[in-house]
Design an enzyme around this catalytic site. Structure first.
Site, PDB file in Angstrom:
ATOM      1  N   GLU A   1       3.987  -5.714   7.148  1.00  0.00           N
ATOM      2  CA  GLU A   1       3.304  -4.714   7.724  1.00  0.00           C
ATOM      3  C   GLU A   1       3.644  -4.553   9.553  1.00  0.00           C
ATOM      4  O   GLU A   1       3.714  -3.569   9.753  1.00  0.00           O
ATOM      5  CB  GLU A   1       1.801  -5.037   7.568  1.00  0.00           C
ATOM      6  CG  GLU A   1       1.239  -4.975   6.339  1.00  0.00           C
ATOM      7  CD  GLU A   1       1.352  -5.891   5.343  1.00  0.00           C
ATOM      8  OE1 GLU A   1       2.255  -6.682   5.642  1.00  0.00           O
ATOM      9  OE2 GLU A   1       0.540  -5.737   4.336  1.00  0.00           O
TER      10      GLU A   1
ATOM     11  N   GLY B   1       0.691  -5.074   0.851  1.00  0.00           N
ATOM     12  CA  GLY B   1      -0.567  -5.032  -0.123  1.00  0.00           C
ATOM     13  C   GLY B   1      -0.123  -5.646  -1.929  1.00  0.00           C
ATOM     14  O   GLY B   1      -0.810  -6.024  -2.498  1.00  0.00           O
TER      15      GLY B   1
ATOM     16  N   GLU C   1      -0.557  -9.237  -1.213  1.00  0.00           N
ATOM     17  CA  GLU C   1      -1.944  -9.462  -1.048  1.00  0.00           C
ATOM     18  C   GLU C   1      -2.594  -9.502  -2.498  1.00  0.00           C
ATOM     19  O   GLU C   1      -3.896 -10.190  -2.804  1.00  0.00           O
ATOM     20  CB  GLU C   1      -2.517  -8.560  -0.057  1.00  0.00           C
ATOM     21  CG  GLU C   1      -2.110  -8.826   1.410  1.00  0.00           C
ATOM     22  CD  GLU C   1      -2.561  -7.659   2.411  1.00  0.00           C
ATOM     23  OE1 GLU C   1      -2.328  -6.641   2.323  1.00  0.00           O
ATOM     24  OE2 GLU C   1      -3.531  -8.110   3.280  1.00  0.00           O
TER      25      GLU C   1
ATOM     26  N   ALA D   1       0.816  -1.259   0.018  1.00  0.00           N
ATOM     27  CA  ALA D   1       0.111  -0.127   0.082  1.00  0.00           C
ATOM     28  C   ALA D   1       0.802   1.200   0.284  1.00  0.00           C
ATOM     29  O   ALA D   1       2.073   1.237   0.296  1.00  0.00           O
ATOM     30  CB  ALA D   1      -1.013   0.119   1.240  1.00  0.00           C
TER      31      ALA D   1
HETATM   32  C1  3H9 Z   1       0.597  -2.370   3.233  1.00  0.00           C
HETATM   33  O1  3H9 Z   1       0.849  -2.727   2.321  1.00  0.00           O
HETATM   34  C2  3H9 Z   1      -0.777  -2.505   4.108  1.00  0.00           C
HETATM   35  C3  3H9 Z   1      -1.950  -3.533   3.370  1.00  0.00           C
HETATM   36  O2  3H9 Z   1      -1.435  -4.780   4.011  1.00  0.00           O
HETATM   37  C4  3H9 Z   1      -3.283  -3.027   3.589  1.00  0.00           C
HETATM   38  C5  3H9 Z   1      -3.717  -1.813   3.126  1.00  0.00           C
HETATM   39  C6  3H9 Z   1      -5.132  -1.626   3.358  1.00  0.00           C
HETATM   40  N1  3H9 Z   1       4.506   3.544  -0.072  1.00  0.00           N
HETATM   41  O3  3H9 Z   1      12.931   1.868   0.569  1.00  0.00           O
HETATM   42  P1  3H9 Z   1      13.724   2.543  -0.469  1.00  0.00           P
HETATM   43  C7  3H9 Z   1       9.472   5.152  -1.204  1.00  0.00           C
HETATM   44  S1  3H9 Z   1       1.652  -1.484   4.293  1.00  0.00           S
HETATM   45  C8  3H9 Z   1       4.891   4.690  -0.142  1.00  0.00           C
HETATM   46  O4  3H9 Z   1      14.830   3.581  -0.614  1.00  0.00           O
HETATM   47  P2  3H9 Z   1      14.693   0.247  -1.858  1.00  0.00           P
HETATM   48  C9  3H9 Z   1      10.407   5.495  -0.181  1.00  0.00           C
HETATM   49  O5  3H9 Z   1       9.982   6.079   0.880  1.00  0.00           O
HETATM   50  C10 3H9 Z   1       3.099  -1.501   3.368  1.00  0.00           C
HETATM   51  N2  3H9 Z   1       6.487   4.961  -0.423  1.00  0.00           N
HETATM   52  O6  3H9 Z   1      14.033   1.562  -1.848  1.00  0.00           O
HETATM   53  C11 3H9 Z   1      11.613   5.879  -0.883  1.00  0.00           C
HETATM   54  O7  3H9 Z   1      11.165   7.264  -1.304  1.00  0.00           O
HETATM   55  P3  3H9 Z   1      12.039   8.412  -1.565  1.00  0.00           P
HETATM   56  C12 3H9 Z   1       3.879  -2.816   3.204  1.00  0.00           C
HETATM   57  C13 3H9 Z   1       7.166   3.938  -0.328  1.00  0.00           C
HETATM   58  O8  3H9 Z   1      14.940  -0.148  -3.098  1.00  0.00           O
HETATM   59  C14 3H9 Z   1      11.380   5.075  -2.305  1.00  0.00           C
HETATM   60  O9  3H9 Z   1      10.081   4.515  -2.449  1.00  0.00           O
HETATM   61  N3  3H9 Z   1       5.129  -2.663   2.371  1.00  0.00           N
HETATM   62  C15 3H9 Z   1       6.848   2.899  -0.164  1.00  0.00           C
HETATM   63  O10 3H9 Z   1      15.994   0.318  -1.032  1.00  0.00           O
HETATM   64  C16 3H9 Z   1      12.282   4.126  -2.489  1.00  0.00           C
HETATM   65  O11 3H9 Z   1      12.326   3.203  -1.309  1.00  0.00           O
HETATM   66  C17 3H9 Z   1       6.157  -2.322   3.075  1.00  0.00           C
HETATM   67  O12 3H9 Z   1       6.289  -2.106   4.135  1.00  0.00           O
HETATM   68  C18 3H9 Z   1       5.422   2.572   0.062  1.00  0.00           C
HETATM   69  N4  3H9 Z   1       4.860   1.337   0.520  1.00  0.00           N
HETATM   70  O13 3H9 Z   1      13.824  -0.860  -1.290  1.00  0.00           O
HETATM   71  C19 3H9 Z   1       7.373  -2.231   2.091  1.00  0.00           C
HETATM   72  N5  3H9 Z   1       7.743   1.607  -0.299  1.00  0.00           N
HETATM   73  O14 3H9 Z   1      13.006   7.918  -2.720  1.00  0.00           O
HETATM   74  C20 3H9 Z   1       8.107  -0.833   1.980  1.00  0.00           C
HETATM   75  C21 3H9 Z   1       8.843   2.585  -0.476  1.00  0.00           C
HETATM   76  O15 3H9 Z   1      11.295   9.802  -1.760  1.00  0.00           O
HETATM   77  N6  3H9 Z   1       9.215  -0.784   1.218  1.00  0.00           N
HETATM   78  N7  3H9 Z   1       8.490   3.762  -0.622  1.00  0.00           N
HETATM   79  O16 3H9 Z   1      13.153   8.321  -0.127  1.00  0.00           O
HETATM   80  C22 3H9 Z   1      10.410  -1.612   1.235  1.00  0.00           C
HETATM   81  O17 3H9 Z   1      10.620  -2.214   2.038  1.00  0.00           O
HETATM   82  C23 3H9 Z   1      11.451  -0.960   0.241  1.00  0.00           C
HETATM   83  O18 3H9 Z   1      11.036   0.279  -0.058  1.00  0.00           O
HETATM   84  C24 3H9 Z   1      11.523  -1.883  -0.771  1.00  0.00           C
HETATM   85  C25 3H9 Z   1      12.734  -1.235  -1.872  1.00  0.00           C
HETATM   86  C26 3H9 Z   1      12.224  -3.081  -0.430  1.00  0.00           C
HETATM   87  C27 3H9 Z   1      10.395  -2.211  -1.693  1.00  0.00           C
END
Ligand code: 3H9
Length: 699
Positions: free
Chosen positions: A123, A100, A103, A61
């Protein structure tokens, strides 16, 4: 450009998502997917493939939308539409399918993934639980135990492991789109069966009557005080005992509770803080980086060895310099022992451990550092010695090499002055054990060049550290604040508390360890030696270190001598309260004219945490830290501050700045204004009725 495109490839409809950087499920993306699925219901397609452009499948999400007004379709609503499709939808996964994102894939009818892909439900790391069916679909595919492990740890698993536990149907190689199209053709050939996960019954075999109670107890130990893991168990229990739709209702209710919790707000704050901390205000985006291909490290002790491991783990060769061959061998032995432990834990293969150590060359000759792109000095915390090392480096290193000091306290500007190239000098403060701890404090000298700063930030990412930038001051961000925290721990001891009480209060608050147990682990001699280099005025009030000094003088240096603030069992290393320590404390109190009285847990907690917070405000107002969230990053990733409290500055906001300010003023009246002067910035924000976040966004 639209974030979702849809087109027919023969008889297969391809829904392609393109929402950089990580295909987060923003409102536009959800809307685009909804439209594409609707369009596909009425065209010539026989099956659909859902695939992502860019570096990854959907990463979850869009966290930045949390807390804002919800916009339809919601993710659960969209997933209902996907699952209800009359044509099978195949998720084609590369990179990471997270939260998400996974999911969404689970709501599709089939899933294939590149072997390099990972899937997970992280999450819980944001204080949440999967809120779009994850807690109900995973147990249906993978079983209750695997679902609990996956969702409560939040750790992603490889595609191969996901296949093993049934989360995906096929691991593919080569071009993902063609592999997914082939897979879709197979599905069509087999009658395009719509496999809906909701229709699978949860397998209850092997789930004993006390299974969930035991699992909860295990979580209680592992994730002390965290709310989300326990709520996840409740969701999985519902998956087992109720219908899919009823289970979804339980999941929704608990997801909303998590979302509204302070713990989740704190963890989401840290998620963005961690990413923000690598950004340097005012630094041009196009600053050219230096190439770091070879690294020299001076000092092969625990610190130097740990630092070396970071670089070789990132495949960057290291030259390790020591004063003689024995010291060098000792250093290499420590590194070998660390790798052996990693191999034993199953985190690394023996071959890789050997390969990595082969990247370390030892030397006793400074001339061997001539070609290094970066040299990190990790010798004793002594300014004179450090200056000598830097003068030597200045004479041997090639022009443009970055010269870094791993100092925890010393003045980087004075170190830089001992070279003819202060623009190339920087502080790189690693935390012990340096191969494990995530934080890297990057200390900007007055003359450090932008190029050196930008390169150091990028280098931190290469070696998988979380950087935070600090200006020069005694102890930088982390240790400067720690001094005030340690001061209050010492004063509480002197005024009536015990090591056990203080450590218990701080551990119950969520700190990884209490301050006195940490003192014993680090060594009571460390603080003593650091104080030796200070004038009496710099040392501060004797009451804030007299107990530590007394223990030092008794040879009680902490764990390494079997006794410090505690006694340690020789075999188990178990901490044991020691009546002798109480005698030492009482004797010191008498000597300093302090009357000891009981101190409540609440007061201990406030004194220790508010000391941190107040110094944090001073660090901000002086411009030592760029932003308050950087201070939170330093404390969460370098000092064991509970992440679910968001770091000391975020914690201050959750208490309310007014209350923090009033309490500090009261402490000033009770314990003396020498110790408790409210930071001017704190006072100002309270007077203006502003929050730290409001101040940060305007400064
Ligand atoms: C969820 O899904 C809830 C659902 O179950 C239910 C909903 C109803 N959203 O980490 P990076 C941005 S909760 C918005 O440096 P990497 C991040 O801020 C979510 N922005 O890259 C950064 O911005 P900036 C569950 C996001 O290659 C840029 O993307 N998912 C999100 O080192 C690059 O990120 C997670 O918790 C997001 N979801 O790693 C996954 N994700 O460049 C969270 C990233 O402006 N994400 N951004 O600083 C991660 O773990 C890592 O970003 C990922 C890539 C492994 C994907």
């Amino acid at each position: 450009m639209s974030v979702v495109s849809y087109q027919l490839e023969g008889d297969i409809g391809v829904i392609s998502l393109n929402n950089p950087p990580v295909n987060a499920l923003s409102h536009a993306l959800r809307l685009g997917i909804q439209d594409a699925v609707a369009q596909a219901q009425n065209d010539a397609s026989l099956a659909l493939v859902l695939i992502c452009q860019g570096r990854t499948f959907i990463a979850g999400a869009d966290i930045s939308e949390f807390g804002k007004a919800p916009m339809l379709p919601s993710l659960p609503g969209l997933l209902d539409i996907i699952e209800a499709s009359t044509k099978p939808i195949i998720a084609a996964i590369h990179g990471t399918a997270l939260g998400g994102g996974l999911e969404t894939a689970l709501a599709c009818h089939y899933r294939c993934a590149l072997s390099s892909a990972k899937v997970g439900l992280p999450e819980v790391k944001l204080g949440l639980l999967p809120g779009a069916g994850g807690t109900q679909r995973v147990p249906r595919l993978a079983g209750v135990k695997a679902a609990l492990d996956l969702i409560t740890t939040g750790t992603p698993i490889t595609a191969v492991n996901a296949l093993k536990i049934g989360l995906i149907d096929k691991v593919v190689k080569g071009d993902l789109l063609s592999a997914a199209l082939d897979f879709a053709q197979d599905i069509i050939a087999q009658g395009a069966v719509l496999k809906r996960v909701r229709d699978i019954a949860v397998d209850n075999e092997g789930i004993s009557a006390d299974f969930f109670a035991e699992y909860r107890a295990h979580l209680n130990k592992r994730f002390r005080q965290q709310e989300a893991p326990q709520r996840i168990v409740e969701c999985i229990e519902a998956a087992l005992s109720q219908s899919f739709d009823e289970g979804l209702k339980v999941e929704r209710r608990l997801f909303v509770e998590c979302m509204q919790s302070t713990q989740s707000a704190a963890l989401r704050h840290l998620f963005f803080a961690e990413r923000m901390s690598s950004k340097i205000k005012g630094l041009p985006k196009d600053t050219q980086l230096k190439d770091i291909k070879r690294v020299g490290i001076i000092g092969g002790g625990t610190m130097g060895g740990g630092i070396a491991m970071n670089f070789v783990n990132a495949n960057i060769p290291v030259t390790l310099l020591e004063i003689n061959h024995e010291a060098l061998q000792r250093g290499k032995d420590i590194i070998a022992k660390n790798y052996a432990m990693t191999v034993k834990k199953g985190k690394l293969t023996t071959e890789l451990a050997v390969e990595r150590q082969a990247l370390i060359t030892g030397t006793t000759d400074y001339n061997d550092l001539a070609d290094m792109d970066l040299v990190i000095e990790a010798v004793f915390e002594n300014l004179a010695i450090k200056k000598q090392v830097f003068a030597k480096l200045d004479s041997v290193c090639k022009p443009g090499a970055i010269l870094a000091s791993n100092t925890s306290y010393q003045d980087v500007n004075l170190i830089a002055e001992s070279t003819s190239r202060p623009q190339d000098v920087i502080g790189l403060h690693f935390f012990s054990p340096a191969n494990v701890m995530k934080l890297l404090e990057i200390v900007r000298g007055d003359k450090t060049s932008e190029q050196v700063l930008a390169t150091s930030m990028a280098m931190a990412k290469t070696i998988k550290k979380i950087p935070a930038l600090s200006r020069v001051c005694y102890g930088f961000i982390g240790n400067r604040m720690l001094r005030q925290y340690a001061r209050e721990a010492q004063l509480c001891l002197l005024e009536g508390s015990s090591p056990e009480a203080i450590d218990r209060v701080m551990q119950n608050f969520g700190m990884a360890m209490g301050p006195l147990a940490v003192g014993d682990l680090a060594g009571i001699d460390i603080g003593y030696k650091a104080r030796e280099g200070l004038t009496d005025e710099e040392k501060g009030d004797v009451r804030s270190y007299c107990i530590a000094d007394a223990l030092y003088e008794m040879g009680r240096l902490g764990q390494k001598t079997g006794a410090g603030y505690y006694r340690y069992d020789a075999e188990t290393r178990q901490r044991i309260a020691d009546p002798i320590v109480l005698e030492v404390i009482e004797a010191q109190a008498k000597k300093r004219g302090v009357e000891r009285k009981a101190i409540s847990d609440e007061t201990i907690l406030a004194r220790l945490t508010f000391a941190l917070i107040n110094e944090g405000f001073k660090i901000l107002e002086e411009g030592i830290a760029q932003r308050s969230s950087d201070i939170d990053v330093v404390y969460a990733f370098g000092y064991g501050f509970p992440a679910f409290r968001g770091g000391p500055m975020f914690y201050a906001e959750t208490i309310g700045l007014e209350k923090v300010y009033q309490t500090i003023c009261q402490f000033g009246a009770t314990y003396g204004e020498d110790f408790w002067q409210p930071a001017a910035l704190l006072k100002q924000l309270v007077a203006e009725g502003k929050t730290l976040s409001e101040w940060s966004s305007n400064s």
